[in-house]
Design an enzyme around this catalytic site. Structure first.
Site, PDB file in Angstrom:
ATOM      1  N   GLN A   1       8.530  -8.207   7.999  1.00 42.11           N
ATOM      2  CA  GLN A   1       9.544  -7.380   7.400  1.00 42.11           C
ATOM      3  C   GLN A   1       9.906  -6.211   8.170  1.00 42.11           C
ATOM      4  O   GLN A   1      10.766  -5.251   7.605  1.00 42.11           O
ATOM      5  CB  GLN A   1       9.524  -7.434   5.928  1.00 42.11           C
ATOM      6  CG  GLN A   1       8.355  -6.590   5.504  1.00 42.11           C
ATOM      7  CD  GLN A   1       8.080  -6.814   3.823  1.00 42.11           C
ATOM      8  OE1 GLN A   1       7.754  -7.700   3.424  1.00 42.11           O
ATOM      9  NE2 GLN A   1       8.519  -5.900   3.292  1.00 42.11           N
TER      10      GLN A   1
ATOM     11  N   GLY B   1      10.148  -3.701  -8.500  1.00 45.74           N
ATOM     12  CA  GLY B   1      11.137  -2.656  -8.791  1.00 45.74           C
ATOM     13  C   GLY B   1      12.499  -2.909  -8.811  1.00 45.74           C
ATOM     14  O   GLY B   1      13.168  -3.504  -7.910  1.00 45.74           O
TER      15      GLY B   1
ATOM     16  N   GLY C   1       0.667  -1.319  -0.123  1.00 44.31           N
ATOM     17  CA  GLY C   1      -0.013  -0.088  -0.005  1.00 44.31           C
ATOM     18  C   GLY C   1       0.662   1.325   0.046  1.00 44.31           C
ATOM     19  O   GLY C   1       1.888   1.205  -0.344  1.00 44.31           O
TER      20      GLY C   1
ATOM     21  N   GLY D   1       6.077   4.724  -8.682  1.00 46.38           N
ATOM     22  CA  GLY D   1       6.882   3.670  -8.685  1.00 46.38           C
ATOM     23  C   GLY D   1       5.813   2.402  -8.864  1.00 46.38           C
ATOM     24  O   GLY D   1       5.778   1.543  -9.631  1.00 46.38           O
ATOM     25  N   HIS D   2       4.913   2.362  -8.072  1.00 46.50           N
ATOM     26  CA  HIS D   2       3.967   1.104  -8.090  1.00 46.50           C
ATOM     27  C   HIS D   2       2.919   1.285  -9.240  1.00 46.50           C
ATOM     28  O   HIS D   2       2.709   0.484  -9.744  1.00 46.50           O
ATOM     29  CB  HIS D   2       2.775   1.411  -6.625  1.00 46.50           C
ATOM     30  CG  HIS D   2       3.783   1.062  -5.573  1.00 46.50           C
ATOM     31  ND1 HIS D   2       3.758   2.060  -4.553  1.00 46.50           N
ATOM     32  CD2 HIS D   2       3.922  -0.036  -4.918  1.00 46.50           C
ATOM     33  CE1 HIS D   2       4.466   1.554  -3.598  1.00 46.50           C
ATOM     34  NE2 HIS D   2       4.709   0.127  -3.560  1.00 46.50           N
TER      35      HIS D   2
ATOM     36  N   GLN E   1      16.101  -6.607  -2.706  1.00 48.04           N
ATOM     37  CA  GLN E   1      14.831  -7.819  -2.655  1.00 48.04           C
ATOM     38  C   GLN E   1      14.500  -8.392  -4.111  1.00 48.04           C
ATOM     39  O   GLN E   1      14.287  -9.734  -4.080  1.00 48.04           O
ATOM     40  CB  GLN E   1      13.791  -6.783  -2.573  1.00 48.04           C
ATOM     41  CG  GLN E   1      12.516  -7.226  -2.690  1.00 48.04           C
ATOM     42  CD  GLN E   1      11.495  -6.410  -2.241  1.00 48.04           C
ATOM     43  OE1 GLN E   1      11.067  -6.280  -0.911  1.00 48.04           O
ATOM     44  NE2 GLN E   1      10.557  -5.937  -3.262  1.00 48.04           N
TER      45      GLN E   1
ATOM     46  N   ARG F   1       8.592   7.956   0.765  1.00 46.26           N
ATOM     47  CA  ARG F   1       9.358   8.928   1.821  1.00 46.26           C
ATOM     48  C   ARG F   1       9.634  10.437   1.355  1.00 46.26           C
ATOM     49  O   ARG F   1       9.972  11.202   2.200  1.00 46.26           O
ATOM     50  CB  ARG F   1      10.707   8.190   2.570  1.00 46.26           C
ATOM     51  CG  ARG F   1      10.167   6.967   3.099  1.00 46.26           C
ATOM     52  CD  ARG F   1      11.400   6.481   3.913  1.00 46.26           C
ATOM     53  NE  ARG F   1      11.120   4.965   4.210  1.00 46.26           N
ATOM     54  CZ  ARG F   1      12.061   4.330   4.589  1.00 46.26           C
ATOM     55  NH1 ARG F   1      13.217   4.539   4.481  1.00 46.26           N
ATOM     56  NH2 ARG F   1      11.541   2.954   4.899  1.00 46.26           N
TER      57      ARG F   1
HETATM   58  O1  PAF Z   1       8.558  -4.098  -1.963  1.00 42.53           O
HETATM   59  C1  PAF Z   1       7.423  -4.040  -1.299  1.00 42.53           C
HETATM   60  O2  PAF Z   1       6.602  -3.312  -0.984  1.00 42.53           O
HETATM   61  C2  PAF Z   1       7.419  -5.446  -0.222  1.00 42.53           C
HETATM   62  O3  PAF Z   1       8.733  -6.003   0.036  1.00 42.53           O
HETATM   63  C3  PAF Z   1       6.822  -6.454  -0.985  1.00 42.53           C
HETATM   64  C4  PAF Z   1       7.377  -7.107  -2.174  1.00 42.53           C
HETATM   65  C5  PAF Z   1       5.314  -6.173  -1.336  1.00 42.53           C
HETATM   66  C6  PAF Z   1       6.512  -7.784   0.021  1.00 42.53           C
HETATM   67  O4  PAF Z   1       5.841  -7.420   1.237  1.00 42.53           O
END
Ligand code: PAF
Length: 314
Positions: free
Chosen positions: A61, A178, A28, A33-34, A184, A218
């Site tokens: 996380q 991304g 969310g 970027g999303h 990641q 941010r």
């Molecule tokens: O990049 C993120 O926002 C998170 O690390 C993800 C991949 C959605 C996993 O919670």
């Protein structure tokens, strides 16, 4: 657009789905970027396929205070998803996503390594002693003990655990991440291979604001002076990237020059700290001393407590 809150409802939808599924996992607080991930998913899903976006703030996380402080704006996110052409938003509760977990604190406790040691080379699935049905992915040291993972390797265990679970539930044909979060991405590509998953991971280029800063939730926290510091940092980083490409100086020398340049930035009210600075192979994350076409320059820096990151591919 449909919003689904339970794993049962989601798997029923997947069983009935016709055509390919393109998944964009998110937590969310969506930004440009999303939007670019959703745009790529929409293009791939074409007319016959469907775009699923997951919206789940994953406690595994974050440390507890950061989890609690994480900005939540579900209504705005749902509107953005709908405008981007998303067909289904999967937005489970924590107890729905992790039904075997005892409670939220139990999930945070997993980060303290109680579930077992981390292998150097291989992914492993841990089953905490008190709850053997829970599957906790441990990412190998070769991938965690670098860059952002040095201070919090458990972060990537949490990412791997939730993404593996999302892939199992949603069985996407493609999933979008991304390039900005290069560690990641490398970890998830490696996890995907290890799982023998049929899902294709699609890396999406970094999206930048008009002044060159990469999109991040941010950025809104920065005041004018902080934003101007960030822009200078990114300018110096671009210069370092050019120097690495030209192979005139060794990578360690270029990185040292970048640090010196950052120290020369004048600030009236702010502190600037370099938290991580590496030039690494984008697949193995191993640090490189010389230019490589697979090389990626990664920087994490902190302006007065606000942590920002930049990734420049070569
Ligand atoms: O990049 C993120 O926002 C998170 O690390 C993800 C991949 C959605 C996993 O919670």
């Amino acid at each position: 657009m449909r919003v689904i809150r339970t794993i049962k409802e989601m798997t029923d939808w997947v069983d009935a789905a016709k055509g390919p599924i393109a998944l964009v996992p998110t937590q969310g607080c969506l930004h440009h970027g999303h939007e670019s991930l959703l745009h790529a998913a929409k293009q791939d899903a074409d007319i016959q396929g469907s775009v699923v976006m997951s919206l789940f703030v994953n406690p595994l996380q974050f440390r507890k205070p950061a989890y609690e402080a994480y900005p939540r704006q579900e209504q705005q996110d749902l509107e953005l998803a709908e405008n981007a052409g998303v067909d289904v938003v999967f937005a489970p509760e924590v107890c729905g996503m992790y039904p075997k977990a005892r409670d939220l604190d139990w999930l945070f406790d997993l980060q303290n390594g109680q579930s077992g040691p981390r292998d150097r080379e291989r992914f492993t699935i841990d089953h905490p002693e008190d709850t053997p049905e829970f599957e906790y992915v441990r990412v190998p040291q070769r991938l965690t003990h670098r860059m952002d993972g040095i201070d919090h390797p458990w972060h990537f265990d949490g990412v791997a655990t939730v993404v593996r679970k999302l892939f199992q539930i949603i069985q996407p044909n493609t999933s979008y991440f991304g390039l900005k979060d290069i560690q990641q991405l490398a970890i998830l590509q490696s996890l995907n291979l290890w799982m023998g998953s049929p899902t294709k991971i699609v890396p999406i280029p970094v999206v930048r604001d008009h002044d060159g800063l990469s999109s991040s939730s941010r950025l809104v926290l920065l005041d004018d002076e902080q934003r101007s510091i960030a822009c200078q940092v990114v300018e110096f980083l671009n210069e370092a990237s050019r120097q690495i490409r030209s192979s005139r100086n060794s990578v360690p020398d270029v990185l040292e020059g970048f640090r010196d340049a950052c120290e020369s930035i004048e600030t009236e009210h702010n502190t600037l700290e370099i938290d991580a600075l590496t030039y690494s192979d984008s697949t193995t994350l191993e640090e490189l001393d010389d230019y490589s076409k697979n090389g990626v320059l990664y920087l994490a820096y902190i302006i007065n407590g606000i942590r920002l990151a930049e990734t420049l591919s070569q």
